[in-house]
Design a protein around this motif. Structure first.
Motif, PDB file in Angstrom:
ATOM      1  N   LEU A 184      36.050  42.453  38.319  1.00 18.26           N
ATOM      2  CA  LEU A 184      36.681  42.031  39.780  1.00 18.26           C
ATOM      3  C   LEU A 184      36.015  42.016  40.785  1.00 18.26           C
ATOM      4  O   LEU A 184      34.906  42.917  40.910  1.00 18.26           O
ATOM      5  CB  LEU A 184      37.923  42.663  40.085  1.00 18.26           C
ATOM      6  CG  LEU A 184      37.935  43.990  40.286  1.00 18.26           C
ATOM      7  CD1 LEU A 184      38.136  44.185  42.008  1.00 18.26           C
ATOM      8  CD2 LEU A 184      39.105  44.811  39.769  1.00 18.26           C
ATOM      9  N   GLY A 185      36.002  40.944  41.626  1.00 19.94           N
ATOM     10  CA  GLY A 185      35.015  40.879  42.812  1.00 19.94           C
ATOM     11  C   GLY A 185      35.810  39.985  43.791  1.00 19.94           C
ATOM     12  O   GLY A 185      36.293  39.041  43.715  1.00 19.94           O
ATOM     13  N   GLY A 186      35.640  40.550  45.283  1.00 19.14           N
ATOM     14  CA  GLY A 186      36.254  39.827  46.290  1.00 19.14           C
ATOM     15  C   GLY A 186      36.102  40.210  47.581  1.00 19.14           C
ATOM     16  O   GLY A 186      35.431  41.261  47.923  1.00 19.14           O
ATOM     17  N   PHE A 198      37.931  44.999  57.442  1.00 16.83           N
ATOM     18  CA  PHE A 198      37.590  43.993  56.661  1.00 16.83           C
ATOM     19  C   PHE A 198      36.457  44.152  55.532  1.00 16.83           C
ATOM     20  O   PHE A 198      35.546  44.954  56.270  1.00 16.83           O
ATOM     21  CB  PHE A 198      37.477  42.448  57.258  1.00 16.83           C
ATOM     22  CG  PHE A 198      37.034  41.579  56.365  1.00 16.83           C
ATOM     23  CD1 PHE A 198      37.934  40.681  55.653  1.00 16.83           C
ATOM     24  CD2 PHE A 198      35.674  41.206  56.214  1.00 16.83           C
ATOM     25  CE1 PHE A 198      37.631  39.717  54.763  1.00 16.83           C
ATOM     26  CE2 PHE A 198      35.301  40.261  55.471  1.00 16.83           C
ATOM     27  CZ  PHE A 198      36.542  39.286  54.643  1.00 16.83           C
ATOM     28  N   GLY A 199      36.480  44.151  54.475  1.00 13.23           N
ATOM     29  CA  GLY A 199      35.392  44.477  53.565  1.00 13.23           C
ATOM     30  C   GLY A 199      35.422  43.542  52.281  1.00 13.23           C
ATOM     31  O   GLY A 199      36.098  42.832  52.144  1.00 13.23           O
ATOM     32  N   ILE A 200      34.473  44.047  51.255  1.00 13.72           N
ATOM     33  CA  ILE A 200      34.332  43.385  50.022  1.00 13.72           C
ATOM     34  C   ILE A 200      34.464  44.730  49.052  1.00 13.72           C
ATOM     35  O   ILE A 200      34.244  45.747  49.412  1.00 13.72           O
ATOM     36  CB  ILE A 200      32.668  42.991  50.101  1.00 13.72           C
ATOM     37  CG1 ILE A 200      31.751  44.030  50.106  1.00 13.72           C
ATOM     38  CG2 ILE A 200      32.546  41.754  50.891  1.00 13.72           C
ATOM     39  CD1 ILE A 200      30.248  43.576  49.943  1.00 13.72           C
ATOM     40  N   LYS A 201      34.649  44.131  47.800  1.00 12.10           N
ATOM     41  CA  LYS A 201      35.058  45.100  47.007  1.00 12.10           C
ATOM     42  C   LYS A 201      34.527  44.627  45.577  1.00 12.10           C
ATOM     43  O   LYS A 201      34.406  43.412  45.388  1.00 12.10           O
ATOM     44  CB  LYS A 201      36.399  45.525  46.708  1.00 12.10           C
ATOM     45  CG  LYS A 201      37.716  44.424  46.329  1.00 12.10           C
ATOM     46  CD  LYS A 201      38.892  44.749  46.310  1.00 12.10           C
ATOM     47  CE  LYS A 201      39.213  46.229  45.862  1.00 12.10           C
ATOM     48  NZ  LYS A 201      40.634  46.793  45.823  1.00 12.10           N
ATOM     49  N   GLY A 202      34.249  45.208  44.618  1.00  7.35           N
ATOM     50  CA  GLY A 202      33.932  44.979  43.101  1.00  7.35           C
ATOM     51  C   GLY A 202      34.333  46.239  42.286  1.00  7.35           C
ATOM     52  O   GLY A 202      34.471  47.337  42.736  1.00  7.35           O
ATOM     53  N   GLY A 203      34.554  45.796  41.136  1.00  7.15           N
ATOM     54  CA  GLY A 203      34.902  46.902  40.287  1.00  7.15           C
ATOM     55  C   GLY A 203      35.153  46.259  38.794  1.00  7.15           C
ATOM     56  O   GLY A 203      34.876  45.147  38.365  1.00  7.15           O
ATOM     57  N   PHE A 228      49.165  47.602  55.661  1.00  9.36           N
ATOM     58  CA  PHE A 228      49.244  46.303  54.730  1.00  9.36           C
ATOM     59  C   PHE A 228      47.910  45.873  54.554  1.00  9.36           C
ATOM     60  O   PHE A 228      47.055  45.551  55.349  1.00  9.36           O
ATOM     61  CB  PHE A 228      50.216  45.257  55.495  1.00  9.36           C
ATOM     62  CG  PHE A 228      50.195  43.916  55.004  1.00  9.36           C
ATOM     63  CD1 PHE A 228      50.623  43.802  53.784  1.00  9.36           C
ATOM     64  CD2 PHE A 228      49.275  42.864  55.527  1.00  9.36           C
ATOM     65  CE1 PHE A 228      50.756  42.463  53.131  1.00  9.36           C
ATOM     66  CE2 PHE A 228      49.378  41.603  54.976  1.00  9.36           C
ATOM     67  CZ  PHE A 228      50.162  41.378  53.799  1.00  9.36           C
ATOM     68  N   GLN A 229      47.803  45.913  53.254  1.00  9.77           N
ATOM     69  CA  GLN A 229      46.419  45.349  52.555  1.00  9.77           C
ATOM     70  C   GLN A 229      46.487  44.112  51.776  1.00  9.77           C
ATOM     71  O   GLN A 229      46.558  44.334  50.452  1.00  9.77           O
ATOM     72  CB  GLN A 229      45.945  46.544  51.894  1.00  9.77           C
ATOM     73  CG  GLN A 229      44.220  46.262  51.640  1.00  9.77           C
ATOM     74  CD  GLN A 229      43.733  47.495  50.942  1.00  9.77           C
ATOM     75  OE1 GLN A 229      43.634  48.505  51.623  1.00  9.77           O
ATOM     76  NE2 GLN A 229      42.970  47.440  49.717  1.00  9.77           N
ATOM     77  N   PRO A 230      46.164  42.974  52.338  1.00 10.53           N
ATOM     78  CA  PRO A 230      45.880  41.707  51.600  1.00 10.53           C
ATOM     79  C   PRO A 230      44.383  41.728  50.875  1.00 10.53           C
ATOM     80  O   PRO A 230      43.657  42.047  51.606  1.00 10.53           O
ATOM     81  CB  PRO A 230      46.381  40.791  52.550  1.00 10.53           C
ATOM     82  CG  PRO A 230      45.856  41.006  53.810  1.00 10.53           C
ATOM     83  CD  PRO A 230      46.135  42.489  53.779  1.00 10.53           C
ATOM     84  N   GLU A 231      44.560  41.126  49.752  1.00 11.49           N
ATOM     85  CA  GLU A 231      43.277  41.087  49.217  1.00 11.49           C
ATOM     86  C   GLU A 231      43.075  39.781  48.452  1.00 11.49           C
ATOM     87  O   GLU A 231      44.151  39.132  48.291  1.00 11.49           O
ATOM     88  CB  GLU A 231      42.949  42.307  48.164  1.00 11.49           C
ATOM     89  CG  GLU A 231      43.045  43.552  48.704  1.00 11.49           C
ATOM     90  CD  GLU A 231      42.876  44.516  47.485  1.00 11.49           C
ATOM     91  OE1 GLU A 231      42.637  45.831  47.797  1.00 11.49           O
ATOM     92  OE2 GLU A 231      42.896  44.227  46.408  1.00 11.49           O
ATOM     93  N   ALA A 232      41.889  39.326  48.062  1.00 11.89           N
ATOM     94  CA  ALA A 232      41.610  38.037  47.366  1.00 11.89           C
ATOM     95  C   ALA A 232      40.514  38.464  46.422  1.00 11.89           C
ATOM     96  O   ALA A 232      39.357  38.555  47.135  1.00 11.89           O
ATOM     97  CB  ALA A 232      41.678  36.864  48.079  1.00 11.89           C
ATOM     98  N   TYR A 233      40.594  38.206  45.191  1.00  6.67           N
ATOM     99  CA  TYR A 233      39.308  38.547  44.267  1.00  6.67           C
ATOM    100  C   TYR A 233      39.510  37.737  42.908  1.00  6.67           C
ATOM    101  O   TYR A 233      40.700  37.270  42.506  1.00  6.67           O
ATOM    102  CB  TYR A 233      39.178  39.839  44.038  1.00  6.67           C
ATOM    103  CG  TYR A 233      40.293  40.571  43.604  1.00  6.67           C
ATOM    104  CD1 TYR A 233      40.659  40.831  42.181  1.00  6.67           C
ATOM    105  CD2 TYR A 233      40.914  41.573  44.480  1.00  6.67           C
ATOM    106  CE1 TYR A 233      41.805  41.287  41.885  1.00  6.67           C
ATOM    107  CE2 TYR A 233      42.092  42.292  44.166  1.00  6.67           C
ATOM    108  CZ  TYR A 233      42.409  42.439  42.866  1.00  6.67           C
ATOM    109  OH  TYR A 233      43.342  42.960  42.512  1.00  6.67           O
ATOM    110  N   ILE A 234      38.287  37.483  42.354  1.00  2.00           N
ATOM    111  CA  ILE A 234      38.313  36.762  41.104  1.00  2.00           C
ATOM    112  C   ILE A 234      38.160  37.858  39.963  1.00  2.00           C
ATOM    113  O   ILE A 234      37.591  38.982  40.256  1.00  2.00           O
ATOM    114  CB  ILE A 234      36.773  35.973  40.987  1.00  2.00           C
ATOM    115  CG1 ILE A 234      36.959  34.826  42.053  1.00  2.00           C
ATOM    116  CG2 ILE A 234      36.715  35.538  39.596  1.00  2.00           C
ATOM    117  CD1 ILE A 234      36.015  33.753  41.773  1.00  2.00           C
ATOM    118  N   THR A 235      39.212  37.736  39.068  1.00  3.68           N
ATOM    119  CA  THR A 235      39.122  38.746  37.967  1.00  3.68           C
ATOM    120  C   THR A 235      38.993  38.154  36.625  1.00  3.68           C
ATOM    121  O   THR A 235      39.431  37.228  36.318  1.00  3.68           O
ATOM    122  CB  THR A 235      40.800  39.450  37.924  1.00  3.68           C
ATOM    123  OG1 THR A 235      41.017  39.986  39.333  1.00  3.68           O
ATOM    124  CG2 THR A 235      40.785  40.503  37.048  1.00  3.68           C
TER     125      THR A 235
END
Length: 190
Positions: free
Chosen positions: A54-56, A28-33, A68-75
């Motif tokens: 994007l960030g989430g 589990f982690g965080i991401k941004g870009g 399997f990689q679900p994600e949720a972020y604001i774009t």
């Protein structure tokens, strides 16, 4: 005796990397870009590409070299259409399926999967968009398909992804399909 030790060493050395691919795992982690948005053009339609953000958060479930990689972020997606700047902000939820090659904290991933994008606009805020996700309210959502690859170096990942719009997003008096490239940096918390 030396031959037996050499054989055992070779067996364990080759078994450990393959074992890392077989054991079920969770991360589990965080991401941004950032993203570069392009829209489909037709007729005299004039459009130019612009950078967005994007960030989430993300999660990854894996075993046997697949994940399997679900994600949720604001774009934030930005484009200029016929000289007018348009901004699309959404909560994006990709559901990615893929594989991983590598061991000992280093590896390459490849993946593909659908993305559901819940629009946030003047009439809607983040809470309303999150409510639409939780209640499966699909009136204001858009669909896309993702294809991408990533590199993992211990707890840090770099992903490059192409998102092909499958449904049209409305802007002003028109609508268009939005395609984009994402470049993101992710950090694995656990």
């Amino acid at each position: 005796m030396k031959k037996i030790l050499l054989i055992l060493t070779v067996v364990f050395a080759t078994a450990l990397p393959s074992r890392a691919q077989v054991i079920p795992s969770f991360a589990f982690g965080i991401k941004g870009g950032m993203n570069l948005t392009s829209i489909s053009k037709s007729g005299t339609f004039d459009a130019s590409n612009q950078a967005g953000y994007l960030g989430g958060v993300w999660a990854r479930f894996g075993a046997l070299g697949f994940n399997f990689q679900p994600e949720a972020y604001i774009t934030g997606k930005n484009v200029t259409v016929d000289g007018v700047k348009q901004k699309f902000t959404s909560v994006d939820v990709p559901l990615l399926f893929g594989g991983k090659i590598g061991a000992f904290g280093l590896g390459a991933r490849f993946y593909t999967g659908p993305l559901v994008s819940f629009a946030i606009n003047k009439d809607q805020n983040y809470g309303t968009a999150a409510g639409n996700i939780a209640h499966l309210n699909y009136k204001d959502q858009n669909y896309a398909w993702n294809v991408g690859a990533g590199i993992d170096i211990r707890s840090v990942s770099v992903d490059l992804r192409y998102e092909a719009g499958l449904s049209k997003q409305s802007y002003g008096t028109g609508s268009t399909k939005i395609n984009l490239f994402n470049l993101s940096l992710a950090y694995k918390i656990f």
